[in-house]
Motif scaffolding. Structure first.
Motif, PDB file in Angstrom:
ATOM      1  N   UNK A  82      -5.735  18.185  12.732  1.00 25.84           N
ATOM      2  CA  UNK A  82      -5.311  19.568  12.611  1.00 25.84           C
ATOM      3  C   UNK A  82      -6.415  20.464  12.073  1.00 25.84           C
ATOM      4  N   UNK A  83      -7.185  19.936  11.119  1.00 23.45           N
ATOM      5  CA  UNK A  83      -8.264  20.735  10.518  1.00 23.45           C
ATOM      6  C   UNK A  83      -9.367  21.017  11.534  1.00 23.45           C
ATOM      7  N   UNK A  84      -9.805  19.993  12.258  1.00 26.42           N
ATOM      8  CA  UNK A  84     -10.880  20.201  13.225  1.00 26.42           C
ATOM      9  C   UNK A  84     -10.421  21.114  14.363  1.00 26.42           C
ATOM     10  N   UNK A  85      -9.171  20.985  14.775  1.00 25.90           N
ATOM     11  CA  UNK A  85      -8.633  21.920  15.786  1.00 25.90           C
ATOM     12  C   UNK A  85      -8.620  23.338  15.249  1.00 25.90           C
ATOM     13  N   UNK A  86      -8.139  23.520  14.024  1.00 28.63           N
ATOM     14  CA  UNK A  86      -7.989  24.860  13.453  1.00 28.63           C
ATOM     15  C   UNK A  86      -9.341  25.544  13.263  1.00 28.63           C
ATOM     16  N   UNK A  87     -10.366  24.771  12.892  1.00 28.40           N
ATOM     17  CA  UNK A  87     -11.700  25.353  12.720  1.00 28.40           C
ATOM     18  C   UNK A  87     -12.232  25.856  14.063  1.00 28.40           C
ATOM     19  N   UNK A  88     -12.099  25.044  15.113  1.00 26.71           N
ATOM     20  CA  UNK A  88     -12.581  25.483  16.429  1.00 26.71           C
ATOM     21  C   UNK A  88     -11.774  26.666  16.934  1.00 26.71           C
ATOM     22  N   UNK A  89     -10.495  26.698  16.629  1.00 25.92           N
ATOM     23  CA  UNK A  89      -9.641  27.837  17.020  1.00 25.92           C
ATOM     24  C   UNK A  89     -10.110  29.100  16.320  1.00 25.92           C
ATOM     25  N   UNK A  90     -10.351  28.998  15.012  1.00 25.19           N
ATOM     26  CA  UNK A  90     -10.787  30.149  14.228  1.00 25.19           C
ATOM     27  C   UNK A  90     -12.151  30.651  14.697  1.00 25.19           C
ATOM     28  N   UNK A  91     -13.072  29.745  15.012  1.00 25.40           N
ATOM     29  CA  UNK A  91     -14.443  30.109  15.350  1.00 25.40           C
ATOM     30  C   UNK A  91     -14.636  30.428  16.825  1.00 25.40           C
ATOM     31  N   UNK A 135     -20.312  17.258  21.413  1.00 29.78           N
ATOM     32  CA  UNK A 135     -19.324  16.330  20.859  1.00 29.78           C
ATOM     33  C   UNK A 135     -19.923  14.997  20.416  1.00 29.78           C
ATOM     34  N   UNK A 136     -20.689  14.329  21.297  1.00 33.10           N
ATOM     35  CA  UNK A 136     -21.168  12.980  20.983  1.00 33.10           C
ATOM     36  C   UNK A 136     -22.081  12.971  19.749  1.00 33.10           C
ATOM     37  N   UNK A 137     -23.092  13.844  19.670  1.00 31.02           N
ATOM     38  CA  UNK A 137     -23.910  13.854  18.445  1.00 31.02           C
ATOM     39  C   UNK A 137     -23.104  14.191  17.194  1.00 31.02           C
ATOM     40  N   UNK A 163     -10.150  21.750  22.423  1.00 28.98           N
ATOM     41  CA  UNK A 163      -9.904  20.339  22.747  1.00 28.98           C
ATOM     42  C   UNK A 163     -11.017  19.453  22.186  1.00 28.98           C
ATOM     43  N   UNK A 164     -12.240  19.983  22.095  1.00 24.69           N
ATOM     44  CA  UNK A 164     -13.317  19.212  21.485  1.00 24.69           C
ATOM     45  C   UNK A 164     -13.055  19.003  19.999  1.00 24.69           C
ATOM     46  N   UNK A 165     -12.479  20.023  19.349  1.00 30.16           N
ATOM     47  CA  UNK A 165     -12.104  19.882  17.943  1.00 30.16           C
ATOM     48  C   UNK A 165     -11.046  18.812  17.761  1.00 30.16           C
ATOM     49  N   UNK A 166     -10.084  18.783  18.668  1.00 27.77           N
ATOM     50  CA  UNK A 166      -9.017  17.772  18.588  1.00 27.77           C
ATOM     51  C   UNK A 166      -9.601  16.373  18.775  1.00 27.77           C
ATOM     52  N   UNK A 167     -10.466  16.223  19.757  1.00 26.05           N
ATOM     53  CA  UNK A 167     -11.081  14.905  19.997  1.00 26.05           C
ATOM     54  C   UNK A 167     -11.913  14.473  18.799  1.00 26.05           C
ATOM     55  N   UNK A 168     -12.679  15.394  18.236  1.00 30.78           N
ATOM     56  CA  UNK A 168     -13.461  15.064  17.038  1.00 30.78           C
ATOM     57  C   UNK A 168     -12.549  14.570  15.920  1.00 30.78           C
ATOM     58  N   UNK A 169     -11.440  15.272  15.699  1.00 38.21           N
ATOM     59  CA  UNK A 169     -10.495  14.855  14.659  1.00 38.21           C
ATOM     60  C   UNK A 169      -9.928  13.470  14.931  1.00 38.21           C
ATOM     61  N   UNK A 170      -9.624  13.192  16.194  1.00 37.29           N
ATOM     62  CA  UNK A 170      -9.084  11.873  16.545  1.00 37.29           C
ATOM     63  C   UNK A 170     -10.096  10.767  16.276  1.00 37.29           C
ATOM     64  N   UNK A 225     -16.207  19.623  11.615  1.00 38.72           N
ATOM     65  CA  UNK A 225     -15.763  20.662  12.545  1.00 38.72           C
ATOM     66  C   UNK A 225     -16.769  21.809  12.620  1.00 38.72           C
ATOM     67  N   UNK A 226     -17.314  22.215  11.474  1.00 39.30           N
ATOM     68  CA  UNK A 226     -18.284  23.311  11.492  1.00 39.30           C
ATOM     69  C   UNK A 226     -19.588  22.886  12.170  1.00 39.30           C
ATOM     70  N   UNK A 227     -19.974  21.613  12.020  1.00 43.96           N
ATOM     71  CA  UNK A 227     -21.147  21.131  12.751  1.00 43.96           C
ATOM     72  C   UNK A 227     -20.899  21.236  14.251  1.00 43.96           C
ATOM     73  N   UNK A 228     -19.731  20.824  14.701  1.00 44.79           N
ATOM     74  CA  UNK A 228     -19.384  20.902  16.119  1.00 44.79           C
ATOM     75  C   UNK A 228     -19.418  22.350  16.608  1.00 44.79           C
ATOM     76  N   UNK A 229     -18.838  23.250  15.827  1.00 42.96           N
ATOM     77  CA  UNK A 229     -18.771  24.662  16.205  1.00 42.96           C
ATOM     78  C   UNK A 229     -20.162  25.255  16.387  1.00 42.96           C
ATOM     79  N   UNK A 230     -21.026  25.071  15.399  1.00 49.83           N
ATOM     80  CA  UNK A 230     -22.342  25.692  15.468  1.00 49.83           C
ATOM     81  C   UNK A 230     -23.245  25.014  16.493  1.00 49.83           C
ATOM     82  N   UNK A 231     -23.051  23.719  16.699  1.00 50.55           N
ATOM     83  CA  UNK A 231     -23.829  23.035  17.728  1.00 50.55           C
ATOM     84  C   UNK A 231     -23.418  23.523  19.113  1.00 50.55           C
ATOM     85  N   UNK A 232     -22.100  23.675  19.323  1.00 49.44           N
ATOM     86  CA  UNK A 232     -21.633  24.168  20.623  1.00 49.44           C
ATOM     87  C   UNK A 232     -22.126  25.586  20.885  1.00 49.44           C
TER      88      UNK A 232
END
Length: 485
Positions: free
Chosen positions: A174-183, A270-272, A188-195, A242-249
């Motif tokens: 939920x946290x990784x999804x919410x961060x990607x939603x906010x940013x 996602x992978x890195x 879906x990448x946030x959800x996968x990262x959380x999983x 989640x923030x690493x994923x956001x800024x990398x994307x």
């Protein structure tokens, strides 16, 4: 709508005219403005408008309380002003122009946790109910628990762990999804990262005995190995990942050609991130979370824990005003992950009760004032159910002294709660229903603290008004100015 025409025109003039409106929308009871020059709004004139029941400023927005017919008022305001409304998200975004960096940070934190709160509250209720079923021994049942005497309730208890585990153990999703939603990045990448942080392939974060014993599965890359440890219920590691994923994307979208971005941006974002999360971010975040939990727990259980309780209990309501109270969500969840309980959360419920009780005193003191009661009675109910903003902004801060009375009552209740080691299973419903999340053996302590949170604010609010303490209340009963005016 015609009956709002005059009031809508008066409001438009009082806020500084059409040119002063950057954005406007409405919620269930309030008009929400972003003003180009907030100081141009004549608050006294606005609050004299018949349809207006109060005003306050929060998160860069000037909010005007209208009531249940705010939709009709909003339509009339749009007609007389020619200002088209926008979405609530657009208003929030525009409102940042009136906020300093700390307010922006807190607003961002709030927007991350707010979508998760309904699930967390439900989860708290589920855990509270399950512990009543499996931990409380009833005399009428021969000193046994409910699950020990009923196969049906034993089955219910086991079944309820399904949503309970999904909410708390899988919280990083939920946290990784919410961060990607906010940013504004790919959710879906946030959800996968959380999983990948809570996957069943990983050693459960609660398998402490296995970790200590060294029985940890690993990924073997030949020249180095990496522990396969999950981050169930962990907040800080999930947010950092989640923030690493956001800024990398976001960076990749700037450097990768659009023609191939659909393939390579998700892949290289996602992978890195997953690898770095398990190799570096996860362990660091877990350690930070542990230090934070240990520091707060030390304050809550140390020799002078009653001082900590008094200070936190008294200052929680001001934290709500600034938005800093959203930080306590992460702290509470970290405490639960580390200690399987939180002594902090009961004080939050008690603060809700204290502010609601101060409004009760105002309702009694100002009985007969129908316009004020249209705000005070619903806000009192809301505070007793755990949402204090209407009570604080609509009544208590307006008069100041009930707000202070609520702070004092909350401080004393918090001191008693911490001194008696009152703890909750997890975050739950605030206010009076907060007792549902309290560990049963602490019911008596919480009820004592709750009584203080009810009686003290009521008594002090009445005393302050009668003695003219912290108030400019005059014989003609004109409300005192708002803070900062």
């Amino acid at each position: 709508m015609a009956d709002f025409n005059k009031d809508a025109q008066e409001l438009l003039d009082a806020i500084g005219g059409k040119d002063n409106v950057n954005a406007v929308t409405h919620c269930a009871t309030r008009m929400r403005f972003v003003l180009n020059d907030p100081s141009a709004a004549d608050v006294d004139r606005i609050e004299d408008i018949e349809s207006v029941k109060g005003t306050f400023t929060q998160a860069g927005q000037f909010q005007v309380i209208v009531g249940n017919r705010v939709g009709d008022f909003y339509n009339e305001f749009s007609a007389v002003s020619g200002v088209e409304g926008v979405s609530k998200d657009d208003v929030k975004k525009a409102g940042t122009q009136n906020m300093h960096w700390l307010q922006r940070l807190m607003a961002a934190l709030a927007e991350i946790f707010t979508p998760l709160i309904p699930a967390i509250i439900i989860g708290g209720l589920i855990l509270g109910f399950r512990n009543i079923l499996e931990q409380v021994e009833f005399g009428m049942l021969g000193g046994q628990t409910i699950v020990e005497t009923s196969q049906f309730w034993d089955g219910v208890n086991h079944f309820l762990w399904l949503p309970g585990e999904a909410i708390f153990h899988m919280l990083p999703v939920g946290i990784t999804w919410s961060v990607t939603r906010k940013m504004g990045t790919t959710q879906i990448l946030g959800i996968i990262l959380g999983l990948t942080l809570v996957s069943g392939q990983l050693l459960n974060a609660y398998g402490v005995e296995d970790i200590i014993a060294g029985e940890v599965p690993t990924w073997n890359f030949g020249f180095f190995q990496m522990d396969m440890i999950g981050y169930q219920a962990q907040v800080i590691p999930a947010m950092m990942a989640a923030f690493l994923l956001v800024y990398l994307e976001k960076w990749l979208r700037r450097v990768i050609p659009e023609a191939i971005a659909m393939i390579f941006v998700p892949l290289f974002a996602l992978i890195p991130t997953i690898f770095v999360s398990h190799a570096i971010i996860g362990p660091i975040g877990w350690q930070l979370s542990t230090w934070l939990s240990q520091g707060v727990q030390w304050g809550l259980t140390g020799t002078f824990n009653w001082v900590f309780g008094f200070i936190f209990g008294g200052l929680y309501a001001p934290l709500v005003i600034t938005g800093l109270h959203h930080m306590t969500n992460a702290i509470d969840l970290s405490l639960v992950a580390e200690y399987e309980q939180t002594i902090l959360w009961p004080m939050i419920a008690l603060s809700n009760i204290a502010q609601g009780s101060a409004v009760v005193a105002i309702i009694w003191l100002h009985r007969g004032d129908e316009k004020e009661q249209a705000v005070s009675i619903p806000s009192m109910i809301s505070a007793y159910l755990g949402v204090t903003e209407p009570a604080m902004f609509g009544i208590n801060i307006k008069y100041v002294y009930p707000f202070v009375a609520g702070m004092i009552g909350s401080a004393l209740a918090g001191m008693i709660s911490v001194a008696m080691d009152v703890a909750a299973f997890n975050i739950g419903v605030g206010g009076l229903p907060g007792i549902l999340s309290i560990i049963p053996e602490h019911y008596i302590g919480f009820l004592i603290a709750m009584a203080v949170a009810i009686v003290v604010p009521i008594a002090l609010t009445i005393l302050f008004e009668k003695r003219g303490i912290l108030t400019k209340w005059e014989n003609d009963h004109l409300p005192i100015p708002k803070l900062g005016q």
